[in-house]
Design a protein around this motif. Sequence first.
Motif, PDB file in Angstrom:
ATOM      1  N   ASN A 128       0.809  -1.221   0.000  1.00  0.00           N
ATOM      2  CA  ASN A 128       0.000   0.000   0.000  1.00  0.00           C
ATOM      3  C   ASN A 128       0.842   1.270   0.000  1.00  0.00           C
ATOM      4  N   ALA A 129       1.873   1.311   0.843  1.00  0.00           N
ATOM      5  CA  ALA A 129       2.681   2.531   0.955  1.00  0.00           C
ATOM      6  C   ALA A 129       3.353   2.868  -0.369  1.00  0.00           C
ATOM      7  N   GLU A 132       0.678   4.231  -2.841  1.00  0.00           N
ATOM      8  CA  GLU A 132       0.337   5.618  -2.558  1.00  0.00           C
ATOM      9  C   GLU A 132       1.453   6.567  -3.002  1.00  0.00           C
ATOM     10  N   ARG A 133       2.682   6.188  -2.741  1.00  0.00           N
ATOM     11  CA  ARG A 133       3.822   7.034  -3.124  1.00  0.00           C
ATOM     12  C   ARG A 133       3.880   7.198  -4.642  1.00  0.00           C
ATOM     13  N   ALA A 147      -5.723   0.483   2.203  1.00  0.00           N
ATOM     14  CA  ALA A 147      -5.555   1.406   3.332  1.00  0.00           C
ATOM     15  C   ALA A 147      -5.894   2.808   2.851  1.00  0.00           C
ATOM     16  N   ARG A 148      -6.327   3.659   3.769  1.00  0.00           N
ATOM     17  CA  ARG A 148      -6.623   5.036   3.417  1.00  0.00           C
ATOM     18  C   ARG A 148      -5.337   5.798   3.083  1.00  0.00           C
ATOM     19  N   ALA A 149      -5.466   6.785   2.238  1.00  0.00           N
ATOM     20  CA  ALA A 149      -4.309   7.585   1.844  1.00  0.00           C
ATOM     21  C   ALA A 149      -3.910   8.539   2.961  1.00  0.00           C
ATOM     22  N   SER A 150      -2.608   8.779   3.075  1.00  0.00           N
ATOM     23  CA  SER A 150      -2.098   9.729   4.060  1.00  0.00           C
ATOM     24  C   SER A 150      -1.489  10.966   3.395  1.00  0.00           C
ATOM     25  N   GLN A 151      -1.293  10.932   2.077  1.00  0.00           N
ATOM     26  CA  GLN A 151      -0.693  12.066   1.376  1.00  0.00           C
ATOM     27  C   GLN A 151      -1.775  12.938   0.761  1.00  0.00           C
TER      28      GLN A 151
END
Length: 289
Positions: A128-129, A132-133, A147-151
């Motif tokens: 996931n990380a 997203e990146r 997973a939900r996005a953090s960016q």
Amino acid sequence: MINPNWLQSFCTLVEVGHFTRTAERLHMTQSGVSQQVRKLEEQLGCALLVRQGKRFTLTDAGERLYREGRQLVLALGNLEQRVAADPACEGLVRVMSPGSVGLKLYRRLLALQRRHPALVIDYRFAPNADVERAVAVGGVDIGFMTARASQADVSIEPVAKEPLLLVTPAAVVEPDWETLSRLGFIDHPDGAHHAGLLLGANYAEFEHVQQLEKAGFSNQINLILEPVSLGLGFTVLPAHAVEAFDHPSRVRVHPLAHPVTETLYLAAHRRKAMLNRVATVVAEALKHL
């Protein structure tokens, strides 16, 4: 003025983290990538990288250039896309997802490519990380994540739910805690997370995966059930990964009192318009989720 080709090479190098793989992605030679980075350093009058063979770390100046430069590269890429033709079934579409959903989608998207040979599918499996990146820096057009996005640059939309499944060797009929403890856990990159969700919801004895003896590990999504099928342990996997296993008769999936699912999100860059060909791929993917 900074040469945009040099800047794109530098930003790609930072995102990929390796000279050889950067050269492959840009269809250049490794020496060509190195030369463009050195030209940037000469023009700016400062070092951007501390080189360690084919790897490197960024200097403070390199970090500042990347933060500012990637926005310019993205803007130039968007400009090219806006002024170019935008057919629905032609061109490259870059997709990234965790392995389980990748096993579900990849063959379906290849079938789409066979129907439209001018459409090119580039599908990468990643945690996931990393998904997203890649979405945030424009390395892929779309991603699927559990997973939900953090960016801030990544927007997500829930599109499906995927059950987590307890899988044992076929001979196991009653997967009580004693049986699971005796078997041991076949671990994988998301093993602790998945076990925590499913076992924690169904076994009062479960506190953390370290309680269970580690009976094996694989980071290849299509091989995780091989040791289970040989009676070497049990595992917890998303349903799509279990469905893709070539020898289903050798393992047993156990329904539990408290089912657990993961939400699957479609991830895209918040400030980047979705191309027609990307929308075609998204529509096809959603048919199968």
